[in-house]
Write a protein that holds these residues in place. Structure first.
Motif, PDB file in Angstrom:
ATOM      1  N   ILE A   1      54.792  29.527  39.491  1.00 21.00           N
ATOM      2  CA  ILE A   1      53.627  29.886  40.198  1.00 21.00           C
ATOM      3  C   ILE A   1      53.348  28.664  41.188  1.00 21.00           C
ATOM      4  CG2 ILE A   1      51.138  29.927  40.457  1.00 21.00           C
ATOM      5  CD1 ILE A   1      51.202  31.774  37.637  1.00 21.00           C
ATOM      6  N   TYR A   2      53.401  27.294  40.830  1.00 25.63           N
ATOM      7  CA  TYR A   2      53.125  26.129  41.497  1.00 25.63           C
ATOM      8  C   TYR A   2      54.284  25.893  42.713  1.00 25.63           C
ATOM      9  CZ  TYR A   2      49.377  23.671  39.132  1.00 25.63           C
ATOM     10  OH  TYR A   2      48.061  23.575  38.798  1.00 25.63           O
ATOM     11  N   LYS A   3      55.508  26.117  42.015  1.00 26.32           N
ATOM     12  CA  LYS A   3      56.548  26.078  43.279  1.00 26.32           C
ATOM     13  C   LYS A   3      56.364  27.160  44.437  1.00 26.32           C
ATOM     14  CE  LYS A   3      59.906  24.227  39.999  1.00 26.32           C
ATOM     15  NZ  LYS A   3      61.106  24.531  39.399  1.00 26.32           N
ATOM     16  N   THR A   4      56.114  28.376  43.931  1.00 29.45           N
ATOM     17  CA  THR A   4      56.211  29.507  44.847  1.00 29.45           C
ATOM     18  C   THR A   4      54.646  29.552  45.640  1.00 29.45           C
ATOM     19  OG1 THR A   4      55.533  30.961  43.379  1.00 29.45           O
ATOM     20  CG2 THR A   4      57.927  30.719  43.622  1.00 29.45           C
ATOM     21  N   ASN A   5      53.648  28.975  45.085  1.00 30.37           N
ATOM     22  CA  ASN A   5      52.465  29.053  45.394  1.00 30.37           C
ATOM     23  C   ASN A   5      51.848  30.369  45.602  1.00 30.37           C
ATOM     24  OD1 ASN A   5      50.066  27.325  46.003  1.00 30.37           O
ATOM     25  ND2 ASN A   5      50.074  27.759  48.405  1.00 30.37           N
ATOM     26  N   SER A   6      52.240  31.261  44.810  1.00 31.28           N
ATOM     27  CA  SER A   6      51.854  32.788  44.951  1.00 31.28           C
ATOM     28  C   SER A   6      51.989  33.532  43.614  1.00 31.28           C
ATOM     29  CB  SER A   6      52.776  33.534  45.872  1.00 31.28           C
ATOM     30  OG  SER A   6      53.900  33.392  45.591  1.00 31.28           O
ATOM     31  N   MET A   7      51.150  34.323  43.377  1.00 34.63           N
ATOM     32  CA  MET A   7      51.319  35.371  42.276  1.00 34.63           C
ATOM     33  C   MET A   7      50.578  36.529  42.339  1.00 34.63           C
ATOM     34  SD  MET A   7      48.457  33.346  39.666  1.00 34.63           S
ATOM     35  CE  MET A   7      47.014  32.727  40.430  1.00 34.63           C
ATOM     36  N   SER A   8      50.675  37.675  41.536  1.00 34.82           N
ATOM     37  CA  SER A   8      49.992  38.837  41.472  1.00 34.82           C
ATOM     38  C   SER A   8      49.348  39.377  40.164  1.00 34.82           C
ATOM     39  CB  SER A   8      51.031  39.790  42.084  1.00 34.82           C
ATOM     40  OG  SER A   8      52.138  39.966  41.304  1.00 34.82           O
ATOM     41  N   TYR A   9      48.615  40.309  40.415  1.00 41.42           N
ATOM     42  CA  TYR A   9      48.009  40.633  39.138  1.00 41.42           C
ATOM     43  C   TYR A   9      47.870  41.953  39.032  1.00 41.42           C
ATOM     44  CZ  TYR A   9      43.872  42.858  41.435  1.00 41.42           C
ATOM     45  OH  TYR A   9      42.933  43.708  41.951  1.00 41.42           O
ATOM     46  N   HIS A  10      47.808  42.460  37.998  1.00 41.68           N
ATOM     47  CA  HIS A  10      48.028  43.976  37.509  1.00 41.68           C
ATOM     48  C   HIS A  10      46.826  44.477  36.430  1.00 41.68           C
ATOM     49  CE1 HIS A  10      50.366  47.720  36.121  1.00 41.68           C
ATOM     50  NE2 HIS A  10      49.193  48.184  36.918  1.00 41.68           N
ATOM     51  N   LEU A  11      45.962  45.255  36.994  1.00 43.04           N
ATOM     52  CA  LEU A  11      44.913  45.362  36.059  1.00 43.04           C
ATOM     53  C   LEU A  11      44.865  47.279  35.717  1.00 43.04           C
ATOM     54  CD1 LEU A  11      40.959  44.761  36.019  1.00 43.04           C
ATOM     55  CD2 LEU A  11      41.577  47.037  36.027  1.00 43.04           C
TER      56      LEU A  11
ATOM     57  N   ASP B   1      44.096  51.587  37.579  1.00 35.91           N
ATOM     58  CA  ASP B   1      45.288  51.174  37.944  1.00 35.91           C
ATOM     59  C   ASP B   1      45.378  50.427  39.085  1.00 35.91           C
ATOM     60  OD1 ASP B   1      47.894  50.399  38.035  1.00 35.91           O
ATOM     61  OD2 ASP B   1      48.786  52.036  36.642  1.00 35.91           O
ATOM     62  N   MET B   2      45.182  49.026  39.359  1.00 36.29           N
ATOM     63  CA  MET B   2      45.018  48.382  40.546  1.00 36.29           C
ATOM     64  C   MET B   2      45.681  46.996  40.326  1.00 36.29           C
ATOM     65  SD  MET B   2      41.156  47.694  40.236  1.00 36.29           S
ATOM     66  CE  MET B   2      40.912  47.007  41.922  1.00 36.29           C
ATOM     67  N   GLY B   3      46.076  46.563  41.302  1.00 34.38           N
ATOM     68  CA  GLY B   3      46.722  45.332  41.433  1.00 34.38           C
ATOM     69  C   GLY B   3      47.156  44.809  42.860  1.00 34.38           C
ATOM     70  N   SER B   4      47.469  43.445  43.069  1.00 32.80           N
ATOM     71  CA  SER B   4      47.631  42.980  44.536  1.00 32.80           C
ATOM     72  C   SER B   4      47.919  41.335  44.164  1.00 32.80           C
ATOM     73  CB  SER B   4      46.653  42.919  45.454  1.00 32.80           C
ATOM     74  OG  SER B   4      45.417  42.398  45.051  1.00 32.80           O
ATOM     75  N   PRO B   5      48.593  41.092  45.415  1.00 33.69           N
ATOM     76  CA  PRO B   5      48.758  39.387  45.353  1.00 33.69           C
ATOM     77  C   PRO B   5      47.557  38.793  45.298  1.00 33.69           C
ATOM     78  CG  PRO B   5      50.256  40.467  47.076  1.00 33.69           C
ATOM     79  CD  PRO B   5      49.321  41.450  46.807  1.00 33.69           C
TER      80      PRO B   5
END
Length: 274
Positions: free
Chosen positions: A241-251, A265-269
């Motif tokens: 996550i630190y190297k790409t400076n990005s992540m996503s979630y899924h709920l 059911d939802m999720g996004s960067p």
């Protein structure tokens, strides 16, 4: 002897000069005017209709004792019931009566969705008979009926505003503002919202819950704050996550509003705020 004979003949003949009133009284002819119907209460699955009516008695001593009603939704009878009234009527001016009846317009989330997909509302009516009593045991029964329009319910939704910040000491703070949005003009009672959250496919919240036993007012939103911290002890891909400076979630979760339960059911960067 002549007078005695006349009396005997009169007795045998029944003396028609003083007849007895053995017949039942005539039915009460009460005038009823159904003035207005309105949806006085609504939930996602239930509707209650109130009919305001005026009644004028044919004479003194008449009382509206009760009513038997049918609730008709979109052309089908969905509920029946009885209501006690006990309202004395005037014979010279209208007396206000009110009949209330309610029933279920949907049984589950699928039924609510079917109603929500419709546009323009649904006809709904309360009809039936009002019972009356009067002097000398007289009774009467008069019909009433009035229709109105039921606005189709809208399913509540869950919305999320998600932010994240990372720090030089090697952890990431996650902030979830989970909102239960009620688009209906009436309040919605929430039993609870249960959910789980994963980040980049890894679970970070397994048995989360929010909004237990709360009411979301009409045309408003209830927001619940959820925060989580990711560090090397609970999240193995933190370096990525630190190297790409990005992540996503899924709920994923379930919003429980009583008779209706809705899958979420939802999720996004997720964008880092710092």
């Amino acid at each position: 002897m002549r007078r005695l004979l006349v009396l005997v003949v009169c007795a045998l003949a029944g003396c028609a000069s003083a007849p007895e009133q053995n017949g039942a009284p005539a039915p009460l002819a009460v005038q009823v005017d159904s003035k207005k119907a309105e949806v006085s209460k609504q939930t996602l699955t239930e509707a209650t209709v109130t009919v305001d009516a005026d009644a004028i008695a044919p004479g003194p001593g008449v009382t509206a004792t009760g009513a038997h009603w049918e609730l008709v939704f979109d052309g089908n009878v969905i509920a029946t019931g009885d209501e006690k009234l006990g309202v004395p009527l005037s014979a010279t001016e209208p007396t206000a009566l009110q009949i209330v009846g309610g029933g279920s317009v949907a049984k589950d989330a699928k039924g609510v969705q079917a109603l929500a997909d419709h546009r323009g509302g649904f006809p709904i009516a309360l009809r039936g008979t009002i019972d009356f009593t009067g002097p000398n045991g007289a009774t009467g029964k008069t019909e009433f009926a009035k229709a109105t329009n039921l606005r189709e319910p809208r399913m509540p939704t869950v919305v999320a505003d998600v932010g994240a910040s990372h720090y030089d000491d090697g952890h990431v703070n996650l902030g979830f503002n989970l909102g239960i949005d009620n688009p209906n003009p009436f309040p919605v009672d929430v039993v609870g919202f249960t959910y789980s959250i994963s980040i980049n496919g890894q679970p970070v919240v397994k048995d989360g819950s929010a909004g237990n036993q709360v009411q979301v007012p009409g045309s408003s939103k209830k927001v619940f704050e959820v925060s989580e911290q990711l560090d090397p002890t609970n999240f193995k891909d933190l370096d990525h996550i630190y190297k790409t400076n990005s992540m996503s979630y899924h709920l994923v979760g379930v919003l429980d509003v009583g008779l209706a339960k809705f899958d979420v059911d939802m999720g996004s960067p997720i964008n880092f705020t710092r």
